[in-house]
Design a protein around this motif. Sequence first.
Motif, mmCIF file in Angstrom:
data_model
loop_
_atom_site.group_PDB
_atom_site.id
_atom_site.type_symbol
_atom_site.label_atom_id
_atom_site.label_comp_id
_atom_site.label_asym_id
_atom_site.label_seq_id
_atom_site.Cartn_x
_atom_site.Cartn_y
_atom_site.Cartn_z
ATOM 1 N N PHE A 34 63.096 82.312 36.354
ATOM 2 C CA PHE A 34 64.116 83.461 36.804
ATOM 3 C C PHE A 34 63.136 84.446 37.236
ATOM 4 C CE2 PHE A 34 67.930 82.209 34.537
ATOM 5 C CZ PHE A 34 67.490 81.512 33.732
ATOM 6 N N TYR A 36 62.532 88.505 38.100
ATOM 7 C CA TYR A 36 62.976 89.998 37.544
ATOM 8 C C TYR A 36 62.369 91.133 38.264
ATOM 9 C CZ TYR A 36 65.112 87.776 33.403
ATOM 10 O OH TYR A 36 65.958 86.972 32.489
ATOM 11 N N LEU A 46 67.667 91.518 36.471
ATOM 12 C CA LEU A 46 67.462 89.933 37.217
ATOM 13 C C LEU A 46 67.905 90.165 38.489
ATOM 14 C CD1 LEU A 46 67.408 86.963 36.637
ATOM 15 C CD2 LEU A 46 69.868 87.053 36.078
ATOM 16 N N ILE A 93 58.437 90.197 37.670
ATOM 17 C CA ILE A 93 58.223 89.537 36.690
ATOM 18 C C ILE A 93 58.865 88.086 36.861
ATOM 19 C CG2 ILE A 93 57.953 89.196 34.002
ATOM 20 C CD1 ILE A 93 58.300 92.287 33.925
ATOM 21 N N LEU A 97 62.462 78.624 31.639
ATOM 22 C CA LEU A 97 63.267 78.319 30.524
ATOM 23 C C LEU A 97 62.647 77.033 30.122
ATOM 24 C CD1 LEU A 97 65.798 79.264 29.296
ATOM 25 C CD2 LEU A 97 67.113 77.931 30.737
ATOM 26 N N ALA A 101 69.003 75.474 29.589
ATOM 27 C CA ALA A 101 70.093 76.414 28.798
ATOM 28 C C ALA A 101 69.780 76.875 27.513
ATOM 29 C CB ALA A 101 71.445 75.673 28.925
ATOM 30 N N GLY A 102 69.289 76.034 26.452
ATOM 31 C CA GLY A 102 69.480 76.642 24.950
ATOM 32 C C GLY A 102 67.993 77.427 24.681
ATOM 33 N N GLY A 103 67.004 77.040 25.176
ATOM 34 C CA GLY A 103 65.792 77.727 24.552
ATOM 35 C C GLY A 103 65.459 79.136 25.067
ATOM 36 N N PRO A 104 64.539 79.721 24.615
ATOM 37 C CA PRO A 104 64.267 81.116 25.333
ATOM 38 C C PRO A 104 63.534 81.288 26.567
ATOM 39 C CG PRO A 104 62.674 80.392 23.460
ATOM 40 C CD PRO A 104 63.674 79.309 23.712
ATOM 41 N N GLN A 105 63.607 82.148 27.199
ATOM 42 C CA GLN A 105 62.853 82.339 28.379
ATOM 43 C C GLN A 105 61.236 82.808 28.048
ATOM 44 O OE1 GLN A 105 64.588 84.911 31.500
ATOM 45 N NE2 GLN A 105 66.620 83.665 31.100
ATOM 46 N N TYR A 106 60.345 82.280 28.643
ATOM 47 C CA TYR A 106 58.984 82.849 28.522
ATOM 48 C C TYR A 106 58.720 83.503 29.652
ATOM 49 C CZ TYR A 106 59.205 79.864 24.246
ATOM 50 O OH TYR A 106 59.253 79.338 22.911
ATOM 51 N N PHE A 107 57.960 84.687 29.571
ATOM 52 C CA PHE A 107 57.702 85.605 30.593
ATOM 53 C C PHE A 107 56.229 85.349 31.187
ATOM 54 C CE2 PHE A 107 61.652 88.045 31.536
ATOM 55 C CZ PHE A 107 62.329 87.668 30.185
ATOM 56 N N GLY A 108 56.148 85.291 32.545
ATOM 57 C CA GLY A 108 54.685 85.694 33.096
ATOM 58 C C GLY A 108 54.213 87.255 32.756
ATOM 59 N N LEU B 33 67.483 87.016 21.339
ATOM 60 C CA LEU B 33 66.312 87.181 21.586
ATOM 61 C C LEU B 33 65.408 88.470 21.295
ATOM 62 C CD1 LEU B 33 66.020 84.621 24.641
ATOM 63 C CD2 LEU B 33 65.445 84.159 22.051
ATOM 64 N N TYR B 35 61.953 90.777 22.430
ATOM 65 C CA TYR B 35 60.732 90.658 22.932
ATOM 66 C C TYR B 35 60.013 92.187 22.988
ATOM 67 C CZ TYR B 35 62.445 86.626 25.607
ATOM 68 O OH TYR B 35 62.879 85.418 26.117
ATOM 69 N N PRO B 43 56.965 90.458 29.123
ATOM 70 C CA PRO B 43 57.412 90.771 27.990
ATOM 71 C C PRO B 43 57.307 89.455 27.029
ATOM 72 C CG PRO B 43 59.393 91.102 29.301
ATOM 73 C CD PRO B 43 58.105 90.713 29.970
ATOM 74 N N TYR B 50 69.427 81.667 16.915
ATOM 75 C CA TYR B 50 70.531 80.551 17.565
ATOM 76 C C TYR B 50 71.841 80.519 16.849
ATOM 77 C CZ TYR B 50 66.411 79.309 20.393
ATOM 78 O OH TYR B 50 65.440 79.504 20.968
ATOM 79 N N ARG B 92 72.135 86.032 25.083
ATOM 80 C CA ARG B 92 72.647 84.887 26.128
ATOM 81 C C ARG B 92 74.308 84.575 25.716
ATOM 82 N NH1 ARG B 92 69.389 80.388 25.740
ATOM 83 N NH2 ARG B 92 67.838 81.473 27.173
ATOM 84 N N GLY B 98 71.290 79.969 30.690
ATOM 85 C CA GLY B 98 70.048 80.388 30.721
ATOM 86 C C GLY B 98 69.773 81.908 30.784
#
Lengths: 116, 112
Positions: A34, A36, A46, A93, A97, A101-108, B33, B35, B43, B50, B92, B98
């Motif tokens: 993604f 942002y 987004l 930013i 994923l 779909a199910g997990g968190p997003q990790y950001f740069g 979530l 952050y 973040p 969940y 979400r 996602g």
Amino acid sequence: GAVVSQHPSRVICKSGTSVKIECRSLDFQATTMFWYRQFPKQSLMLMATSNEGSKATYEQGVEKDKFLINHASLTLSTLTVTSAHPEDSSFYICSALREVAGGPQYFGPGTRLLVL
Amino acid sequence: GQQLNQSPQSMFIQEGEDVSMNCTSSSIFNTWLWYKQDPGEGPVLLIALYKAGELTSNGRLTAQFGITRKDSFLNISASIPSDVGIYFCAGRRPSNTGKLIFGQGTTLQVKP
């Protein structure tokens, strides 16, 4: 861990030039990334969803011809700001994923763009 | 775009105090979530939730997924100066693949 890198961390360019920002997932594969944009003292906005091997999905109001997104591999997505203008100056930013779909997003760590 | 209602907007507290912030929505979420963002950085994920009712801790941080699936809170106990930063909740929806919806953020300042 889940590490996401961005390059460059900051860039200054002249109005009218194009700038490419890279986003890489370093220790996992990301079918979805993604992009942002964040203005000072505001939340993340987004811009688009980048899917590996297919066209990006842009949010309403985001010009797809101005913000070109390419997700060429499972670990790399690029955002190109074409013909940049001062109003494009912002903090960009990316996130990745880790699980579909199910997990968190990790950001740069973000890229600070300043267009003169 | 749509945002979650996050409160408070800012907090200025004494070191050692506990902190609580929350997010609410009119829609149901299947993931919450939390952050933390430092100035000039991206973040960093603190806690992921969940299941409705889920209560999860990460050191001095505790977060809960509300039973109604429309809210979540984050508590920080015994705050320290390095807790300073902006905290964002993100949710979400079941229909979104996602994509996250973010709160407006809570700016935390800690006085030593």
